[in-house]
Design a protein around this motif. Structure first.
Motif, PDB file in Angstrom:
ATOM      1  N   ASP A 225      10.734 -99.832  58.199  1.00  0.00           N
ATOM      2  CA  ASP A 225      11.868-100.397  58.599  1.00  0.00           C
ATOM      3  C   ASP A 225      11.864-101.323  58.881  1.00  0.00           C
ATOM      4  O   ASP A 225      10.531-101.839  60.491  1.00  0.00           O
ATOM      5  N   HIS A 289      14.257 -97.016  68.223  1.00  0.00           N
ATOM      6  CA  HIS A 289      13.119 -95.563  67.580  1.00  0.00           C
ATOM      7  C   HIS A 289      12.123 -95.879  66.867  1.00  0.00           C
ATOM      8  O   HIS A 289      11.780 -96.566  66.530  1.00  0.00           O
ATOM      9  N   THR A 316      10.350 -99.333  67.545  1.00  0.00           N
ATOM     10  CA  THR A 316      11.850-100.783  66.236  1.00  0.00           C
ATOM     11  C   THR A 316      11.910-101.192  68.068  1.00  0.00           C
ATOM     12  O   THR A 316      12.926-100.794  68.705  1.00  0.00           O
ATOM     13  N   GLU A 318      15.471-103.769  67.654  1.00  0.00           N
ATOM     14  CA  GLU A 318      16.745-104.148  66.511  1.00  0.00           C
ATOM     15  C   GLU A 318      17.830-104.157  67.222  1.00  0.00           C
ATOM     16  O   GLU A 318      18.917-103.640  67.115  1.00  0.00           O
ATOM     17  N   GLU A 332      15.473-106.507  63.497  1.00  0.00           N
ATOM     18  CA  GLU A 332      14.236-105.535  63.349  1.00  0.00           C
ATOM     19  C   GLU A 332      13.049-105.246  62.531  1.00  0.00           C
ATOM     20  O   GLU A 332      12.683-105.586  61.906  1.00  0.00           O
TER      21      GLU A 332
HETATM   22 ZN    ZN Z   1      15.739 -99.130  62.457  1.00  0.00          ZN
END
Ligand code: ZN
Ligand code: ZN
Length: 355
Positions: A225, A289, A316, A318, A332
């Motif tokens: 991500d 998260h 993360t 972000e 992020e």
């Molecule tokens: Zn994320």
């Protein structure tokens, strides 16, 4: 097959019944759309499946998993009741975080001889601590994502649409080894970028637009991500300021992250920078998260989070600022927490990119 000692230590049940696709995948590494996995003490595990998967599921027997086929005329719950009787199981953990109310009432009715105990949160906790293999998969997924980002920078220019960017980005991830997407790609340009989770549209990218891209690859079932906001031509003074504030907020978060910190503390490092620059009301989501088989897993880093960020967990970082009618910026990165420090697995540049 994952070691399940920790799960039994937390849940104190005689057996755990795993029905959801992702948790079966987690414990066994075997992907199937149907199956019942029974976890018993001392790493005794039984996988109940039907003829479609019986042959493939034999690979599990290498890990010591007993594979049971549901024969014609019998049901999975018959097989489960046999197992619970044979192993003298009185209490069975079930995935209260995954099953529907209907699933639960069927189980309650059909498995009347045992006590059903909710253990979904314990499974989430166990899943939050990654093994070396899982860490390697997530690292690889992230490196694919970083490569795709470097490729997309060659493509973005005025005149192409958000959908063009989406298609190219997803192609680059697939080309570089992704087996799929971690989640639906977010591409938001111009004033669309003030919507944190905007879906890509046919909007044409114009000079001066910010382009926010939030995307991730899937590798061996595991997600990555990342988000970057780039500019096509010179941004307005306000957008440039927002970019610098978000970058500073994220840098504060990452530089101050440590093993054993509270998720709430990571959030506050980022949020304070945004607040002191007067944009607090425009940072409308939490800071981070974890991820794994799911794109959103525990722990989380938010104002209300009670999670700690421990070794072998991901988070993360972000932060973002979104001003309706003006635009938005999010940056992020994916962090791996380890005892001796925190590693930023996202390698793409964050100094302002003006294409
Ligand atoms: Zn994320
Ligand atoms: Zn993201």
């Amino acid at each position: 097959m994952k070691n399940t000692d920790k799960l039994f230590e937390l849940s104190k049940v005689d057996a755990v019944l795993v029905i959801s696709e992702k948790n079966r995948m987690y414990f066994t590494g075997f992907a199937s759309t149907f199956g019942y996995l029974v976890l018993l003490h001392n790493n005794k595990n039984i996988f109940i499946t039907d003829p479609r998967y019986y042959e493939m599921a034999q690979s599990l027997s290498r890990d010591g998993v007993e594979v049971v086929q549901i024969a014609n005329g019998t049901s999975a719950t018959d097989a489960l009741n046999d197992i619970f009787r044979n192993y003298d199981v009185k209490s069975v953990g079930f995935e209260d975080t995954e099953l529907t109310v209907q699933d639960h009432s069927v189980l309650k009715h059909k498995l009347a001889g045992v006590k059903l105990v909710p253990v979904g949160d314990f499974i989430c906790t166990v899943r939050s601590y990654k093994t070396e293999t899982e860490i390697a998969y997530i690292r690889k997924a992230q490196s694919i994502t970083d490569i795709a980002f470097s490729e997309i920078l060659k493509v973005i220019r005025p005149g192409i649409t958000e959908r063009d960017v989406q298609v190219e980005l997803e192609y680059q991830m697939a080309r570089n080894g992704a087996e799929g997407l971690a989640f639906d790609t977010i591409i938001a340009s111009g004033i669309n970028s003030s919507k944190p989770h905007a879906h890509p549209t046919d909007k044409v990218i114009e000079l001066g637009d910010p382009v926010t891209m939030d995307f991730g690859a899937r590798y061996h079932g595991y997600c990555s991500d990342m988000t970057r906001t780039v500019f096509v031509g010179q941004p307005s003074g306000e957008l440039r300021k927002i970019y610098n504030v978000v970058l500073l907020a994220q840098t504060m978060g990452i530089n101050n992250a440590y093993c054993g910190m509270a998720g709430r503390e990571l959030d506050s490092y980022c949020r304070e920078v945004i607040k002191s620059n007067g944009y607090e009301q425009y940072f409308v989501h939490s800071t981070g998260h974890s991820l794994g088989i799911d794109i959103h897993e525990t722990p989380t880093a938010s104002m209300r989070s009670v999670d700690m960020l421990n070794a072998k967990q991901f988070i993360t970082c972000e932060p973002g600022i979104y001003i309706p009618g003006v635009g938005g910026v999010r940056i992020e990165d994916l962090l791996l927490i380890e005892e001796d420090g925190v590693t930023d697995l996202t390698t793409s540049d964050k100094t302002i990119i003006i294409l």
